[in-house]
Motif scaffolding. Structure first.
Motif, PDB file in Angstrom:
ATOM      1  N   ASP A  42       1.529  45.811   2.126  1.00 13.53           N
ATOM      2  CA  ASP A  42       1.412  45.631   0.687  1.00 13.53           C
ATOM      3  C   ASP A  42       0.325  46.512   0.088  1.00 13.53           C
ATOM      4  O   ASP A  42       0.396  46.904  -1.067  1.00 13.53           O
ATOM      5  CB  ASP A  42       1.122  44.158   0.393  1.00 13.53           C
ATOM      6  CG  ASP A  42       1.114  43.847  -1.080  1.00 13.53           C
ATOM      7  OD1 ASP A  42       1.882  44.482  -1.822  1.00 13.53           O
ATOM      8  OD2 ASP A  42       0.340  42.966  -1.494  1.00 13.53           O
ATOM      9  N   MET A 134       7.993  48.150   1.940  1.00 15.97           N
ATOM     10  CA  MET A 134       6.878  47.324   2.379  1.00 15.97           C
ATOM     11  C   MET A 134       7.418  46.222   3.282  1.00 15.97           C
ATOM     12  O   MET A 134       8.511  45.710   3.036  1.00 15.97           O
ATOM     13  CB  MET A 134       6.179  46.681   1.181  1.00 15.97           C
ATOM     14  CG  MET A 134       5.511  47.658   0.274  1.00 15.97           C
ATOM     15  SD  MET A 134       4.770  46.816  -1.141  1.00 15.97           S
ATOM     16  CE  MET A 134       3.581  48.061  -1.619  1.00 15.97           C
ATOM     17  N   GLY A 137       5.360  42.112   0.158  1.00 10.04           N
ATOM     18  CA  GLY A 137       4.545  42.545  -0.960  1.00 10.04           C
ATOM     19  C   GLY A 137       5.285  42.820  -2.239  1.00 10.04           C
ATOM     20  O   GLY A 137       6.403  42.355  -2.450  1.00 10.04           O
ATOM     21  N   ASP A 138       4.660  43.624  -3.060  1.00 12.73           N
ATOM     22  CA  ASP A 138       5.057  43.813  -4.449  1.00 12.73           C
ATOM     23  C   ASP A 138       6.323  44.632  -4.671  1.00 12.73           C
ATOM     24  O   ASP A 138       7.051  44.377  -5.624  1.00 12.73           O
ATOM     25  CB  ASP A 138       3.919  44.507  -5.219  1.00 12.73           C
ATOM     26  CG  ASP A 138       2.615  43.757  -5.124  1.00 12.73           C
ATOM     27  OD1 ASP A 138       2.643  42.519  -5.182  1.00 12.73           O
ATOM     28  OD2 ASP A 138       1.561  44.419  -4.979  1.00 12.73           O
TER      29      ASP A 138
END
Length: 164
Positions: A42, A134, A137-138
């Motif tokens: 992340d 990832m 994460g985002d």
């Protein structure tokens, strides 16, 4: 984000990535396809490689094949550490811009892998699907969607059922 900030990472990829992809394809010689993922954290603290011999990249987190080459770790960590102005722990325009720039560096290096690496292992470049994302994460989905389009030819996307 300036692509020049990734100079060391790009240089290491240019030197080492063809050999690493060659090792993966050497082990895949009896397969018809090979998907290769660059998986980061992340906060972009390095990449590991994951690969499988099917066309379903949505299950990359269950793949059993992986490698942690040094050239995909420390040079990227150094780049992240030099970006004091970006909060890598939270989603932001700056963080996504970092991701896009990183993907463009990977795109350049993937496209520079000599065709001979593929041919000597019984593949055409179009048989191998590359992507980055990832592990959590985002930007998991955004990175997959962006990278498959950046890294691969139309023929590859069609063969893997990734065209819309």
């Amino acid at each position: 984000m300036d692509i020049a900030d990734f100079k060391e990472f790009s240089q290491k990829c240019s030197e080492e990535l063809p050999n690493e992809i060659g090792k993966i394809l050497q082990n895949a010689k009896r397969e018809k396809s090979c998907s290769i993922g660059f998986i980061t954290t992340d906060d972009f603290y390095g990449f590991y490689l994951s690969w499988d011999y099917n066309t379903d990249i949505e299950e990359y987190y269950d793949w059993e094949n992986g490698a942690n080459p040094d050239f995909l770790y420390q040079p990227l960590v150094d780049t992240v550490d030099a970006c004091k102005e970006i909060d890598f722990c939270s989603p932001s325009d700056e963080k996504w811009n970092f991701a896009e720039t990183l993907l463009s560096v990977l795109e350049k290096n993937i496209k520079e892998i000599p065709d001979e690496i593929f041919k000597k292992n019984g593949f055409k470049r179009e048989d191998v699907l590359f992507f980055a994302t990832m592990g959590d994460g985002d930007y998991i989905e955004e990175m997959i969607e962006t990278s498959v389009k950046m890294f691969n030819a139309k023929e590859t996307l069609e063969a893997y059922g990734l065209t819309q």
